[in-house]
Design an enzyme around this catalytic site. Structure first.
Site, PDB file in Angstrom:
ATOM      1  N   HIS A  29     -60.872  21.395  29.941  1.00 47.26           N
ATOM      2  CA  HIS A  29     -60.262  20.846  28.731  1.00 47.26           C
ATOM      3  C   HIS A  29     -61.074  19.657  28.221  1.00 47.26           C
ATOM      4  CE1 HIS A  29     -57.183  22.956  31.044  1.00 47.26           C
ATOM      5  NE2 HIS A  29     -56.507  23.124  29.938  1.00 47.26           N
ATOM      6  N   GLY A 117     -50.876  17.378  36.273  1.00 49.57           N
ATOM      7  CA  GLY A 117     -51.271  18.646  35.653  1.00 49.57           C
ATOM      8  C   GLY A 117     -50.032  19.393  35.206  1.00 49.57           C
ATOM      9  N   ASP A 158     -48.426  15.138  24.149  1.00 51.60           N
ATOM     10  CA  ASP A 158     -47.233  15.760  23.580  1.00 51.60           C
ATOM     11  C   ASP A 158     -46.515  16.639  24.597  1.00 51.60           C
ATOM     12  OD1 ASP A 158     -47.478  14.990  20.677  1.00 51.60           O
ATOM     13  OD2 ASP A 158     -49.414  15.959  20.971  1.00 51.60           O
ATOM     14  N   ARG A 359     -23.246  16.122  56.548  1.00 54.37           N
ATOM     15  CA  ARG A 359     -23.489  15.068  55.543  1.00 54.37           C
ATOM     16  C   ARG A 359     -22.992  13.722  56.053  1.00 54.37           C
ATOM     17  NH1 ARG A 359     -18.917  15.114  50.730  1.00 54.37           N
ATOM     18  NH2 ARG A 359     -17.252  16.021  51.958  1.00 54.37           N
ATOM     19  N   SER A 386     -20.464  11.953  47.394  1.00 51.77           N
ATOM     20  CA  SER A 386     -20.499  13.291  47.982  1.00 51.77           C
ATOM     21  C   SER A 386     -21.681  13.459  48.936  1.00 51.77           C
ATOM     22  CB  SER A 386     -20.611  14.349  46.876  1.00 51.77           C
ATOM     23  OG  SER A 386     -19.529  14.261  45.988  1.00 51.77           O
ATOM     24  N   GLU A 418     -31.960  15.181  38.618  1.00 52.47           N
ATOM     25  CA  GLU A 418     -32.553  15.631  39.877  1.00 52.47           C
ATOM     26  C   GLU A 418     -34.068  15.757  39.788  1.00 52.47           C
ATOM     27  OE1 GLU A 418     -30.240  17.286  38.157  1.00 52.47           O
ATOM     28  OE2 GLU A 418     -28.400  16.978  39.313  1.00 52.47           O
ATOM     29  N   PHE A 444     -28.996  21.969  43.706  1.00 59.87           N
ATOM     30  CA  PHE A 444     -29.651  21.311  42.581  1.00 59.87           C
ATOM     31  C   PHE A 444     -31.005  20.721  42.944  1.00 59.87           C
ATOM     32  CE2 PHE A 444     -25.124  21.525  41.463  1.00 59.87           C
ATOM     33  CZ  PHE A 444     -25.273  22.482  40.476  1.00 59.87           C
ATOM     34  N   HIS A 468     -23.755  19.763  50.775  1.00 56.83           N
ATOM     35  CA  HIS A 468     -23.024  20.908  50.196  1.00 56.83           C
ATOM     36  C   HIS A 468     -23.930  22.130  50.236  1.00 56.83           C
ATOM     37  CE1 HIS A 468     -20.777  17.421  49.016  1.00 56.83           C
ATOM     38  NE2 HIS A 468     -19.786  18.162  48.536  1.00 56.83           N
ATOM     39  N   ASP A 476     -16.013  24.836  44.563  1.00 57.11           N
ATOM     40  CA  ASP A 476     -16.899  24.690  43.399  1.00 57.11           C
ATOM     41  C   ASP A 476     -17.519  26.023  42.995  1.00 57.11           C
ATOM     42  OD1 ASP A 476     -16.422  22.095  42.748  1.00 57.11           O
ATOM     43  OD2 ASP A 476     -18.220  21.274  43.685  1.00 57.11           O
ATOM     44  N   HIS A 480     -22.511  26.555  42.333  1.00 62.29           N
ATOM     45  CA  HIS A 480     -22.926  25.419  43.150  1.00 62.29           C
ATOM     46  C   HIS A 480     -23.345  25.811  44.566  1.00 62.29           C
ATOM     47  CE1 HIS A 480     -21.210  23.290  39.810  1.00 62.29           C
ATOM     48  NE2 HIS A 480     -21.340  22.106  40.370  1.00 62.29           N
ATOM     49  N   ARG A 527     -20.851  20.284  54.001  1.00 68.79           N
ATOM     50  CA  ARG A 527     -19.660  19.572  53.550  1.00 68.79           C
ATOM     51  C   ARG A 527     -18.579  19.662  54.620  1.00 68.79           C
ATOM     52  NH1 ARG A 527     -15.026  21.382  49.915  1.00 68.79           N
ATOM     53  NH2 ARG A 527     -14.177  19.453  49.076  1.00 68.79           N
TER      54      ARG A 527
HETATM   55 CA   LIG Z   1     -51.292  16.896  22.286  1.00 65.36          CA
END
Ligand SMILES: [Ca+2]
Ligand SMILES: [Ca+2]
Lengths: 683, 683
Positions: A29, A117, A158, A359, A386, A418, A444, A468, A476, A480, A527
């Site tokens: 580039h 990157g 951008d 947990r 949690s 996250e 997540f 969890h 849930d 989840h 959990r």
């Molecule tokens: Ca650009």
């Protein structure tokens, strides 16, 4: 503040080197380096504090090229300033085994802070680097001893600004009022699909103002070196907000195709390359031709940088006299040595201890070690209560003006972000003085997949407290409940995935995670409550896998992880009722188990009897350790967790049924351990 | 516009039902329903066009609860309006097998448009729903026949606004000037970690203004029904911008703990539940007690909705008279029938055809079918020229004022927003008249993991055109080379992962993807050229796996996918030189192969000789189809792709070496096909 012909020569040298390297590689580039060379020159000549002879100088300013595809810009600078990156390294751009890969990789190239990157990551890493500086500075600086006061500078384009991960990190950076962070946005109106007006017409500076950033616009980034210098000065003077400077440039400046996406991702045509060189006063027939006055100009700056480090070393020596504990602590953390004997704080359990959710076991570990390990810097993506990631007496990492914490705080409220958390943790780890951990639901962690793979590739010690961890989270429901997540994580090289089954295994997981300084870890935590297992010790679990229940006359081995190990133990009795003798193996971390010697591994998963794996996830990959697999190759369900376990037959009876089928199926076959393989993988 | 006591009774009924359902389940989120009940009442009573007796009424307004944890709000509404959701269904909230799972799932509950809960997804789906309406409306509406003119309404909370995926989608929605999209932001100052001031202090409305949205603020969301109604009216009147209304509310309104995170994610205490009921004029001792006047009030609205559908049906009948082709087309697409004989457009190849990159083969398929299948709506996350996702004569989906496209356009410039693209595609698919596909590099499908899993869970037909599918992308290096990605995707239930090896396999992949109306697909496509294989036909490849090269006397089976199949074919000769006879199997789609009958599968991967898998990814999961695995359990490298393949020994010689080791290792063992298993998985 005046710039002369040699400055422009240097700028044009960067441009021409980018043209030459991409042409020689026939790949890469050129456009971004050609457009941003003036900005890079101003930043490195007038502001950046760095010593090419010691890229790890602790109080250096950090520079992140978030639009990492423009890496020839950075490689050219590193070469010209005298880092250990030769002109031959530039000639080897994008070749196998070179120090100049197609995108910057932190562990490959001296002077590269973080791997970039994948768009949006670098600027989010920069937020982490800035957090780390703010935290370390507030912790260690003393009147007259501004030991840690570096800035973090980031270039971004951008593409980075469109990525959600960058939005998350930018919003948090504004909230945190990180005055030590300065971003320069290459506003060139071009992305791969052409003009930004096809998809990106928002008002970027207004958005950053909404986040709480200080904003400026330099309208002629191709020529206005003074204007940019002034803007950076102003940005430095704003100490209670991160700053973004929009710098309008022409991509591929100097090329016949300047200002088009034609110069974004492909080398210039041969005749274009020649006219660029001629235009900038270079011999069109020569390549990789650096004027001596450019080397000389940059050496002057490099020498100043070396001197700055010497002065800092002297300051640090004085600091050490007055604040010896603090100085030793900085050194210890910088050298990635944990405090002597820290591991004695890790809790141990016996079978008489009550059943506890892992947990919660994790919370206990953190409570025990948090004061012993001041490098630990915690947080959660808005699930503190949690994930159980906080400790008694924790101070929030917050801007002092907020009155709800300060910059010495070691607990970060990441918000529901996250991916941003993952990328920020990479930056915190990259600073060099902290071990970050962050909590969210295991499901997540997938939101942060882009950052997790970069933790692994960049060898950042980052710890995910992923609670969890299964259908065991219950009501849930399937939105989840992770099914595929652990298979995904296990497939990532250089990532340790732990799913502890009890207290000792949880302590072992933390022990290995905290002593693996070049490997990230994900701790998958339940959990629901889990019993303390027979034969479970921290030492056993540290091997990644061990025998929970031995029986020399066994008909079958059950191998399992986490919450299902206890159910397997219960199945021993059910199976005994059918005249079947059962061994049970816990395999909390495949990656660590794989590093044990084959003799040990075969003692855990031996020849002779079939092995059945039991885990409430996709069975993908379990064939590596077992002959048959009991898992969940579908999405889960919403309901009380015991009902869900019953529904999917993850009960002693359900396991026994499948164990019986396994034994019948393998009857009369000479059973070989799946650990025995025809050849060794390339690692 | 006047609201009376019955309106408030209805609002309070919603609140009390949320309290009762979460109390009975002893699980769930009462706070958001209690806070947003007034907004829901105004929206559904005054604006929403819907018919509870026909939740699939084509021109209905779409409602998305992006903060899906507040689903009792929506379930209560659905029940009260007479959808097929009984009071007993509400009593079964969050129980196994119920129609009221812990988060809303589109295929479980009538009236739920899209599956939400994972934060940020719903609002991004809503952008997709709005795009789909704008595209379908522009395509099918005629003067006097506003056949498709529905609005999309979305509720969202602080959590959704912090997620990057929502930022991506919101920025694109602003660019696209989607005047048919209205978001209501529950500004309650609370997230799980407590007050939003710990992590979320940005100016949300200013940010959305920067994106190009119309913004309003209603300051008393607890009482000001008229103000909200007025705001929604204004939002509807703004036709060239999406709208967001910030509605300041008190979470858990009415509870003793209102305004705290104590009411966010846990049921109210028993005494609190009672005082809420008393406060709102309900009998504190009764549960699930709906006043008759509330049913009556909502039935009136439901009846109006049924009438509105009747009127629409009449309009559509007239439309059908004047525009019979268009009407048939709407019906055909709504019923998910592809045009008769469309598949004859799919290109077929023979071994004499030249080697072509599968991304290019994909481009050819798209060119051939795009006019035949007007439901296809394409796009790319700013990699159009690399993904080859566009076709000759394509019109951009753009706001008409942009002059670079219009709303009839079928090519979406998603920008560098992979996660947003994934979630938007889910919304487009959810609208019911389109099959969306979107391009990015395979490695960056991981950025969208959160959306991909929801495509699968929600059974959305979404197609990922995932090019640059391996180390074969070459110089861009390990930051861009997927290793773990395919293992991750293969572990997701109800997702078809294709990695075609040549032209016929690419056509087969598209055929199955386009005819699987309830399953998303990922097509993994090469950057480098691939030869047309012996024995490859569209029919063979449609089975997911088949024999490319048969040899009844073979010593070994090589099983492979994509770009490595051709190298395996080349290895036949290398192995023959060592006196070894080789079968080669192509397995382009595991999930489809798994649905074939066992007899066919065993004919492809039979007993008797060992099977070696060959694929340049993590070997995770390949044990399911092979005895030994040759893969890449490490990150890749930057360089010309042939050099990288050589480095990692993915060459005929490298394969032959491992094939020989495999044969030696399995010598003298009675070899059973890995397809033979002791028991059948729960699917
Ligand atoms: Ca650009
Ligand atoms: Ca909230």
């Amino acid at each position: 503040m005046a710039y002369n012909d040699t400055d422009w020569k240097a700028i044009n040298t960067i441009r021409v080197l980018a043209v030459d390297a991409t042409s020689k590689a026939n790949s890469g580039h050129p456009g971004a380096p050609m457009g941003m060379a003036p900005a890079a020159h101003v930043l490195f000549q007038k502001f950046m504090k760095f010593n090419p002879k010691n890229p790890k100088f602790l109080n250096r300013d950090r520079f992140v090229l978030s639009n990492g595809h423009g890496c020839m810009l950075h490689y050219a600078l590193l070469h010209l300033y005298g880092y250990d990156l030769s002109i031959d390294d530039l000639k080897n751009f994008r070749q196998v085994g070179s120090k100049t890969p197609g995108h910057p990789e932190a562990h490959d190239t001296p002077g590269i802070e973080v791997t970039t990157g994948p768009l949006g990551q670098g600027v989010s890493n920069a937020v982490g680097l800035a957090i780390a500086q703010a935290q370390a500075g507030a912790t260690f600086n003393r009147p007259g001893f501004d030991i840690l006061n570096n800035f973090t500078y980031v270039f971004l384009g951008d593409g980075c600004l469109q990525e959600g991960v960058a939005s998350e990190a930018a919003s948090l950076a504004g909230h945190l009022q990180l005055g030590n962070l300065i971003a320069i946005y290459d506003d060139n109106h071009i992305t791969i699909d052409g003009d930004t007006n096809v998809s990106f017409t928002e008002d970027v500076l207004a958005r950053f103002e909404a986040y709480g950033w200080h904003t400026q616009w330099v309208k002629d980034g191709n020529h206005d070196l003074e204007g940019l210098e002034k803007a950076i000065e102003v940005a430095k003077s704003v100490t209670d907000k991160p700053s973004i400077i929009k710098l309008t440039t022409i991509i591929g400046f100097g090329s016949k195709q300047e200002g088009t996406h034609g110069v974004h991702g492909s080398p210039l045509k041969a005749d274009d390359a020649k006219q660029v060189k001629a235009k900038f006063g270079f011999d069109p027939e020569k390549s990789f031709d650096v004027p001596e006055e450019v080397y000389a100009l940059y050496k002057e700056t490099a020498d100043k940088g070396a001197k700055a480090e010497e002065e800092w070393n002297a300051l640090f020596a004085k600091y050490k006299e007055q604040y010896s504990a603090e100085a030793s602590e900085i050194t210890r953390r910088f050298e990635k040595r944990l405090p002597e004997g820290w591991q004695t704080s890790l809790p141990v359990y016996s079978t008489s201890d009550s059943a506890v959710a892992s947990r919660k076991l994790s919370e206990t570990v953190l409570a025990k070690i948090i004061n012993t390990l001041p490098e630990l810097i915690g947080g959660s993506a808005d699930l503190t209560g949690s994930n159980l990631t906080i400790w008694k007496g924790a101070v929030d990492f917050q801007p002092p003006s907020s009155k709800i914490g300060d910059y010495t705080g070691r607990y970060i409220r990441y918000g529901v972000r996250e991916h941003g958390m993952g990328a920020i943790m990479n930056g915190i780890a990259g600073y060099g003085l902290h071990i970050p951990y962050g909590g969210t639901f295991l499901n997540f962690v997938s939101y942060a997949a882009g950052a997790v793979r970069l933790s692994a590739l960049s060898q950042h010690q980052v710890i995910w407290v992923a609670t969890h961890d299964s259908i065991g989270l219950g009501e849930d429901g399937p939105t989840h409940q992770p099914i595929e997540t652990v298979a995904h994580l296990r497939a990532i090289p250089n990532l340790q995935v732990w799913r502890p089954a009890d207290g000792n295994e949880t302590s072992a997981a933390y022990y290995i995670a905290l002593t693996s300084h070049h490997t990230p870890s994900v701790l998958c935590l339940s959990r629901q409550n889990l019993p303390q297992l027979e034969n479970s010790t921290v030492e056993h679990a540290m091997k990644g896998g061990y025998v929970v229940h031995e029986d020399k006359e066994a008909n079958i081995t059950l191998v399992s992880t986490g919450s299902e190990v206890g159910i397997c133990v219960d199945a021993i009795k059910t199976l005994a009722g059918q005249g079947i003798k059962t061994r049970v193996v816990s395999l909390p971390c495949w990656e660590v188990f794989d590093t044990q010697d084959q003799e040990y591994r075969l003692s855990v998963l031996p020849d002779g009897i079939p092995i059945l794996s039991v885990e409430v996830y996709s069975t993908l990959g379990w064939e590596k350790y077992s002959h048959e697999q009991f898992g969940l190759n579908r999405f889960g369900a919403s309901g009380p967790y015991k009902d869900i376990y019953n529904k999917f037959e993850f009960t002693p009876e359900g396991i026994a049924k499948r164990a019986k089928a396994t034994i019948d199926f393998w009857q009369g076959v000479s059973v070989r351990s799946p650990l025995k393989r025809a050849f060794t993988q390339l690692i």
